[in-house]
Design a protein around this motif. Structure first.
Motif, mmCIF file in Angstrom:
data_model
loop_
_atom_site.group_PDB
_atom_site.id
_atom_site.type_symbol
_atom_site.label_atom_id
_atom_site.label_comp_id
_atom_site.label_asym_id
_atom_site.label_seq_id
_atom_site.Cartn_x
_atom_site.Cartn_y
_atom_site.Cartn_z
ATOM 1 N N HIS A 1 0.787 -1.228 0.000
ATOM 2 C CA HIS A 1 0.000 0.000 0.000
ATOM 3 C C HIS A 1 0.827 1.290 0.000
ATOM 4 O O HIS A 1 0.503 2.212 -0.737
ATOM 5 C CB HIS A 1 -0.941 0.019 1.210
ATOM 6 C CG HIS A 1 -1.852 -1.156 1.257
ATOM 7 N ND1 HIS A 1 -2.796 -1.413 0.292
ATOM 8 C CD2 HIS A 1 -1.951 -2.172 2.147
ATOM 9 C CE1 HIS A 1 -3.443 -2.518 0.593
ATOM 10 N NE2 HIS A 1 -2.949 -2.996 1.712
ATOM 11 N N ILE A 2 1.836 1.368 0.817
ATOM 12 C CA ILE A 2 2.581 2.619 0.958
ATOM 13 C C ILE A 2 3.545 2.839 -0.198
ATOM 14 O O ILE A 2 3.497 3.884 -0.857
ATOM 15 C CB ILE A 2 3.341 2.664 2.303
ATOM 16 C CG1 ILE A 2 2.387 2.466 3.481
ATOM 17 C CG2 ILE A 2 4.120 3.968 2.432
ATOM 18 C CD1 ILE A 2 1.270 3.473 3.588
ATOM 19 N N TYR A 3 4.415 1.896 -0.456
ATOM 20 C CA TYR A 3 5.409 2.072 -1.521
ATOM 21 C C TYR A 3 4.771 2.322 -2.883
ATOM 22 O O TYR A 3 5.179 3.248 -3.587
ATOM 23 C CB TYR A 3 6.362 0.887 -1.594
ATOM 24 C CG TYR A 3 7.244 0.698 -0.368
ATOM 25 C CD1 TYR A 3 7.635 1.771 0.422
ATOM 26 C CD2 TYR A 3 7.689 -0.559 -0.011
ATOM 27 C CE1 TYR A 3 8.445 1.587 1.541
ATOM 28 C CE2 TYR A 3 8.509 -0.752 1.096
ATOM 29 C CZ TYR A 3 8.884 0.319 1.859
ATOM 30 O OH TYR A 3 9.683 0.139 2.958
ATOM 31 N N PRO A 4 3.783 1.527 -3.301
ATOM 32 C CA PRO A 4 3.185 1.803 -4.619
ATOM 33 C C PRO A 4 2.500 3.169 -4.698
ATOM 34 O O PRO A 4 2.512 3.811 -5.745
ATOM 35 C CB PRO A 4 2.157 0.690 -4.808
ATOM 36 C CG PRO A 4 2.573 -0.398 -3.900
ATOM 37 C CD PRO A 4 3.231 0.290 -2.730
ATOM 38 N N SER A 5 1.919 3.610 -3.606
ATOM 39 C CA SER A 5 1.188 4.877 -3.612
ATOM 40 C C SER A 5 2.105 6.089 -3.637
ATOM 41 O O SER A 5 1.787 7.094 -4.264
ATOM 42 C CB SER A 5 0.285 4.974 -2.379
ATOM 43 O OG SER A 5 -0.685 3.971 -2.410
ATOM 44 N N TRP A 6 3.226 5.992 -2.948
ATOM 45 C CA TRP A 6 4.054 7.181 -2.764
ATOM 46 C C TRP A 6 5.498 7.000 -3.196
ATOM 47 O O TRP A 6 6.353 7.820 -2.844
ATOM 48 C CB TRP A 6 4.001 7.617 -1.303
ATOM 49 C CG TRP A 6 2.621 8.038 -0.878
ATOM 50 C CD1 TRP A 6 1.645 8.571 -1.669
ATOM 51 C CD2 TRP A 6 2.068 7.957 0.421
ATOM 52 N NE1 TRP A 6 0.520 8.821 -0.933
ATOM 53 C CE2 TRP A 6 0.751 8.456 0.365
ATOM 54 C CE3 TRP A 6 2.551 7.511 1.639
ATOM 55 C CZ2 TRP A 6 -0.080 8.522 1.467
ATOM 56 C CZ3 TRP A 6 1.722 7.574 2.739
ATOM 57 C CH2 TRP A 6 0.421 8.079 2.649
ATOM 58 N N SER B 1 6.655 16.067 0.760
ATOM 59 C CA SER B 1 5.550 16.380 -0.146
ATOM 60 C C SER B 1 4.265 15.640 0.224
ATOM 61 O O SER B 1 3.195 15.958 -0.289
ATOM 62 C CB SER B 1 5.932 16.048 -1.591
ATOM 63 O OG SER B 1 5.913 14.645 -1.805
ATOM 64 N N ILE B 2 4.359 14.670 1.110
ATOM 65 C CA ILE B 2 3.186 13.888 1.516
ATOM 66 C C ILE B 2 2.459 14.655 2.617
ATOM 67 O O ILE B 2 3.009 14.897 3.687
ATOM 68 C CB ILE B 2 3.584 12.481 1.982
ATOM 69 C CG1 ILE B 2 4.274 11.742 0.838
ATOM 70 C CG2 ILE B 2 2.367 11.707 2.475
ATOM 71 C CD1 ILE B 2 4.926 10.441 1.240
ATOM 72 N N LYS B 3 1.241 15.022 2.324
ATOM 73 C CA LYS B 3 0.440 15.829 3.249
ATOM 74 C C LYS B 3 -0.597 14.961 3.967
ATOM 75 O O LYS B 3 -0.892 13.844 3.565
ATOM 76 C CB LYS B 3 -0.279 16.955 2.483
ATOM 77 C CG LYS B 3 0.644 17.840 1.682
ATOM 78 C CD LYS B 3 1.589 18.597 2.589
ATOM 79 C CE LYS B 3 2.490 19.499 1.774
ATOM 80 N NZ LYS B 3 3.710 19.834 2.429
#
Length: 64
Positions: free
Chosen positions: A27-32, A39-41
């Protein structure tokens, strides 16, 4: 996320390390991936968690 995993999860020898690693990889790596951490808000996190809840349920979103 990778540094956090090494410094926090592995260092503390958490029993949930495999689950956490899976959440990061699915979930985390593919998304961001490729984004600068700063830059992640908060709104990006909320969108990801809303998507996870809609697609995989509230329990999965809470775990992530």
């Amino acid at each position: 996320a990778g540094q956090w995993f090494k410094r926090y999860v592995l260092k503390k020898k958490l029993r949930s390390a495999n689950d956490i690693k899976g959440f990061l990889e699915r979930h985390i790596y593919p998304s961001w991936s490729g984004r600068d951490f700063t830059s992640i808000k908060r709104s990006d996190i909320a969108k990801l968690l809303d998507h996870l809840e809609d697609e995989h349920g509230a329990r999965q979103a809470k775990a992530v």
